[in-house]
Structures are given as C-alpha cells and as structure tokens.
Write a protein that holds these residues in place. Sequence first.
Motif, PDB file in Angstrom:
ATOM      1  N   PHE A   1       0.865  -1.167   0.000  1.00 57.51           N
ATOM      2  CA  PHE A   1       0.000   0.000   0.000  1.00 57.51           C
ATOM      3  C   PHE A   1       0.902   1.216   0.000  1.00 57.51           C
ATOM      4  CE2 PHE A   1      -3.172   2.941   1.558  1.00 57.51           C
ATOM      5  CZ  PHE A   1      -4.332   2.437   1.032  1.00 57.51           C
ATOM      6  N   GLY A   2       0.537   2.240  -0.739  1.00 56.17           N
ATOM      7  CA  GLY A   2       1.430   3.386  -0.813  1.00 56.17           C
ATOM      8  C   GLY A   2       0.744   4.673  -1.212  1.00 56.17           C
ATOM      9  N   VAL A   3       1.571   5.624  -1.578  1.00 54.55           N
ATOM     10  CA  VAL A   3       1.123   6.963  -1.950  1.00 54.55           C
ATOM     11  C   VAL A   3       1.492   7.202  -3.412  1.00 54.55           C
ATOM     12  CG1 VAL A   3       1.353   9.420  -1.425  1.00 54.55           C
ATOM     13  CG2 VAL A   3       1.529   7.747   0.420  1.00 54.55           C
ATOM     14  N   TRP A   4       0.546   7.718  -4.199  1.00 55.51           N
ATOM     15  CA  TRP A   4       0.758   8.029  -5.613  1.00 55.51           C
ATOM     16  C   TRP A   4       0.707   9.536  -5.793  1.00 55.51           C
ATOM     17  CZ3 TRP A   4      -1.159   4.314  -9.765  1.00 55.51           C
ATOM     18  CH2 TRP A   4      -1.225   2.998  -9.289  1.00 55.51           C
ATOM     19  N   TRP A   5       1.494  10.065  -6.724  1.00 59.33           N
ATOM     20  CA  TRP A   5       1.432  11.494  -7.066  1.00 59.33           C
ATOM     21  C   TRP A   5       2.042  11.723  -8.436  1.00 59.33           C
ATOM     22  CZ3 TRP A   5       5.073   9.370  -3.952  1.00 59.33           C
ATOM     23  CH2 TRP A   5       6.406   9.693  -4.202  1.00 59.33           C
ATOM     24  N   LEU A   6       1.692  12.850  -9.040  1.00 59.88           N
ATOM     25  CA  LEU A   6       2.264  13.209 -10.339  1.00 59.88           C
ATOM     26  C   LEU A   6       3.690  13.686 -10.144  1.00 59.88           C
ATOM     27  CD1 LEU A   6      -0.706  15.115 -11.998  1.00 59.88           C
ATOM     28  CD2 LEU A   6       0.196  12.878 -12.634  1.00 59.88           C
ATOM     29  N   ARG A   7       4.620  13.127 -10.891  1.00 56.55           N
ATOM     30  CA  ARG A   7       6.037  13.489 -10.757  1.00 56.55           C
ATOM     31  C   ARG A   7       6.278  14.984 -10.981  1.00 56.55           C
ATOM     32  NH1 ARG A   7       9.224   8.933 -10.572  1.00 56.55           N
ATOM     33  NH2 ARG A   7       8.241   7.047 -11.368  1.00 56.55           N
ATOM     34  N   GLU A   8       5.496  15.572 -11.863  1.00 55.38           N
ATOM     35  CA  GLU A   8       5.702  16.984 -12.180  1.00 55.38           C
ATOM     36  C   GLU A   8       5.339  17.910 -11.014  1.00 55.38           C
ATOM     37  OE1 GLU A   8       1.535  18.131 -14.388  1.00 55.38           O
ATOM     38  OE2 GLU A   8       3.057  17.069 -15.552  1.00 55.38           O
ATOM     39  N   ARG A   9       4.630  17.408 -10.023  1.00 57.99           N
ATOM     40  CA  ARG A   9       4.206  18.218  -8.876  1.00 57.99           C
ATOM     41  C   ARG A   9       5.249  18.137  -7.762  1.00 57.99           C
ATOM     42  NH1 ARG A   9      -1.561  18.571  -8.281  1.00 57.99           N
ATOM     43  NH2 ARG A   9      -1.005  20.183  -6.789  1.00 57.99           N
ATOM     44  N   LYS A  10       6.403  18.711  -8.003  1.00 62.17           N
ATOM     45  CA  LYS A  10       7.529  18.666  -7.049  1.00 62.17           C
ATOM     46  C   LYS A  10       7.160  19.305  -5.708  1.00 62.17           C
ATOM     47  CE  LYS A  10      10.625  17.336 -10.226  1.00 62.17           C
ATOM     48  NZ  LYS A  10      10.477  15.967 -10.563  1.00 62.17           N
ATOM     49  N   ASN A  11       6.239  20.252  -5.721  1.00 62.72           N
ATOM     50  CA  ASN A  11       5.849  20.944  -4.499  1.00 62.72           C
ATOM     51  C   ASN A  11       5.091  20.051  -3.517  1.00 62.72           C
ATOM     52  OD1 ASN A  11       3.685  20.837  -6.334  1.00 62.72           O
ATOM     53  ND2 ASN A  11       2.671  22.562  -5.347  1.00 62.72           N
ATOM     54  N   LEU A  12       4.764  18.820  -3.907  1.00 64.00           N
ATOM     55  CA  LEU A  12       4.026  17.918  -3.034  1.00 64.00           C
ATOM     56  C   LEU A  12       4.910  17.133  -2.070  1.00 64.00           C
ATOM     57  CD1 LEU A  12       1.388  16.402  -5.482  1.00 64.00           C
ATOM     58  CD2 LEU A  12       1.059  18.179  -3.771  1.00 64.00           C
ATOM     59  N   SER A  13       6.209  17.278  -2.166  1.00 59.71           N
ATOM     60  CA  SER A  13       7.108  16.426  -1.373  1.00 59.71           C
ATOM     61  C   SER A  13       6.811  16.493   0.126  1.00 59.71           C
ATOM     62  CB  SER A  13       8.571  16.761  -1.660  1.00 59.71           C
ATOM     63  OG  SER A  13       8.848  18.088  -1.314  1.00 59.71           O
ATOM     64  N   ARG A  14       6.501  17.673   0.645  1.00 60.52           N
ATOM     65  CA  ARG A  14       6.197  17.799   2.079  1.00 60.52           C
ATOM     66  C   ARG A  14       4.937  17.009   2.425  1.00 60.52           C
ATOM     67  NH1 ARG A  14       4.705  23.477   3.909  1.00 60.52           N
ATOM     68  NH2 ARG A  14       2.673  22.659   4.424  1.00 60.52           N
ATOM     69  N   TRP A  15       3.935  17.068   1.548  1.00 59.14           N
ATOM     70  CA  TRP A  15       2.685  16.362   1.793  1.00 59.14           C
ATOM     71  C   TRP A  15       2.854  14.856   1.611  1.00 59.14           C
ATOM     72  CZ3 TRP A  15      -0.452  19.120   4.420  1.00 59.14           C
ATOM     73  CH2 TRP A  15      -0.443  20.503   4.279  1.00 59.14           C
ATOM     74  N   ILE A  16       3.712  14.460   0.712  1.00 59.58           N
ATOM     75  CA  ILE A  16       3.985  13.027   0.513  1.00 59.58           C
ATOM     76  C   ILE A  16       4.598  12.444   1.780  1.00 59.58           C
ATOM     77  CG2 ILE A  16       5.300  11.326  -0.826  1.00 59.58           C
ATOM     78  CD1 ILE A  16       2.926  12.778  -2.315  1.00 59.58           C
ATOM     79  N   GLU A  17       5.522  13.167   2.376  1.00 58.63           N
ATOM     80  CA  GLU A  17       6.142  12.704   3.625  1.00 58.63           C
ATOM     81  C   GLU A  17       5.113  12.599   4.744  1.00 58.63           C
ATOM     82  OE1 GLU A  17       9.088  11.287   4.101  1.00 58.63           O
ATOM     83  OE2 GLU A  17       9.181  11.507   1.928  1.00 58.63           O
ATOM     84  N   LYS A  18       4.226  13.584   4.863  1.00 53.07           N
ATOM     85  CA  LYS A  18       3.175  13.543   5.890  1.00 53.07           C
ATOM     86  C   LYS A  18       2.241  12.366   5.655  1.00 53.07           C
ATOM     87  CE  LYS A  18       2.711  18.312   7.393  1.00 53.07           C
ATOM     88  NZ  LYS A  18       1.801  19.440   7.576  1.00 53.07           N
ATOM     89  N   ALA A  19       1.822  12.188   4.420  1.00 52.78           N
ATOM     90  CA  ALA A  19       0.925  11.077   4.091  1.00 52.78           C
ATOM     91  C   ALA A  19       1.609   9.739   4.349  1.00 52.78           C
ATOM     92  CB  ALA A  19       0.477  11.177   2.635  1.00 52.78           C
ATOM     93  N   SER A  20       2.882   9.645   4.025  1.00 57.38           N
ATOM     94  CA  SER A  20       3.640   8.413   4.247  1.00 57.38           C
ATOM     95  C   SER A  20       3.721   8.077   5.727  1.00 57.38           C
ATOM     96  CB  SER A  20       5.046   8.543   3.663  1.00 57.38           C
ATOM     97  OG  SER A  20       4.983   8.747   2.273  1.00 57.38           O
ATOM     98  N   LYS A  21       4.029   9.063   6.547  1.00 58.98           N
ATOM     99  CA  LYS A  21       4.123   8.833   8.003  1.00 58.98           C
ATOM    100  C   LYS A  21       2.771   8.407   8.570  1.00 58.98           C
ATOM    101  CE  LYS A  21       8.093  11.742   8.828  1.00 58.98           C
ATOM    102  NZ  LYS A  21       8.602  12.992   9.317  1.00 58.98           N
ATOM    103  N   TRP A  22       1.699   9.078   8.116  1.00 55.98           N
ATOM    104  CA  TRP A  22       0.372   8.714   8.595  1.00 55.98           C
ATOM    105  C   TRP A  22       0.041   7.278   8.204  1.00 55.98           C
ATOM    106  CZ3 TRP A  22      -3.985   7.181   5.932  1.00 55.98           C
ATOM    107  CH2 TRP A  22      -5.153   7.076   6.694  1.00 55.98           C
ATOM    108  N   LEU A  23       0.311   6.917   6.953  1.00 55.12           N
ATOM    109  CA  LEU A  23      -0.012   5.590   6.451  1.00 55.12           C
ATOM    110  C   LEU A  23       0.771   4.510   7.186  1.00 55.12           C
ATOM    111  CD1 LEU A  23      -1.700   4.054   4.420  1.00 55.12           C
ATOM    112  CD2 LEU A  23       0.091   4.452   2.725  1.00 55.12           C
ATOM    113  N   GLU A  24       2.007   4.781   7.536  1.00 59.63           N
ATOM    114  CA  GLU A  24       2.819   3.822   8.285  1.00 59.63           C
ATOM    115  C   GLU A  24       2.207   3.495   9.634  1.00 59.63           C
ATOM    116  OE1 GLU A  24       6.623   5.732   8.433  1.00 59.63           O
ATOM    117  OE2 GLU A  24       7.170   5.066   6.426  1.00 59.63           O
TER     118      GLU A  24
END
Length: 142
Positions: free
Chosen positions: A114-137
């Motif tokens: 199970f994981g997190v998906w995002w558009l590669r071109e949206r570099k500004n999402l990195s902070r949110w990806i980390e938050k979502a990843s920590k929550w999902l863990e």
Amino acid sequence: CGRPHDPRIAFKRIANERFVVVASPIFLKEFQIHTFSDLSSKNQLRFSRREGNVWELDVETNPHFGAFNDLALLREACALGFGWAIMPFYAVRKELENKSLVSVSAKDFPEQKFGVWWLRERKNLSRWIEKASKWLEQQELG
C-alpha cells in the motif's frame, strides 16, 4: 496496488496490504461454499480500473460477474450476495467483525504494498507526501 503503469506517476510503497476472500453469509449458504475451490464456478466480483487489474493476484475464475472501480461499491455488492471478492482486509474489517461478510479461505496471495501516488511533475508535493507516508505507516492495514 503495485507500481503505476504511467511513467508520469510516482509511487512510494509504505505498508504490506493483506487480502482476504469474502462473501456474504447468504451467498455462502445458497451455494454451499465451504472452501476457496468451491468458488471457482461462482460469480466473482472484481476491483479494476480502465487499464486493467489493479492488484496482481493470481486468481482466474469463471464466471466473472462484475467489475467495480470503487472498493465501497465492491464491498456492498458482495455483502448483498451478488458474488464473492478478493479485497484488502482493511476495507472489510468492520464487515468481518459484524459478520455481514465472511472470510472464505486461508488462500495465500502475493504480498501487495500500500502506498502513496502522485504526479512526478508536482515537485511541491514532497512535504505532503512525507506527511501522508508517516500517517499511512501508523495505520493498521492488516
């Protein structure tokens, strides 16, 4: 869910995802289902998207009754007795507890992540990806 097919989509795998075979008690009683092999000729309900199967689960059955692109709809169709399905445990935990769905077998499926998906071109999402990843863990998926 596996890796995305589209190279424009990035994916970070986070947690193991457990799958179970489920059916309603009415369906099991009506068709006298006791084991996974009893299901092979019964209506299978599947989760899929336009581009094909989402999960890489090695199950071929006949007949294939319906495909759903929404887990809630798949779960409801299964609970109403339209067929059986392979579903992530986290998506049917409550239904297994209240017995509106029953786990059919102890069939082993390949490990899914199970994981997190995002558009590669949206570099500004990195902070949110980390938050979502920590929550999902921290979630109990299986």
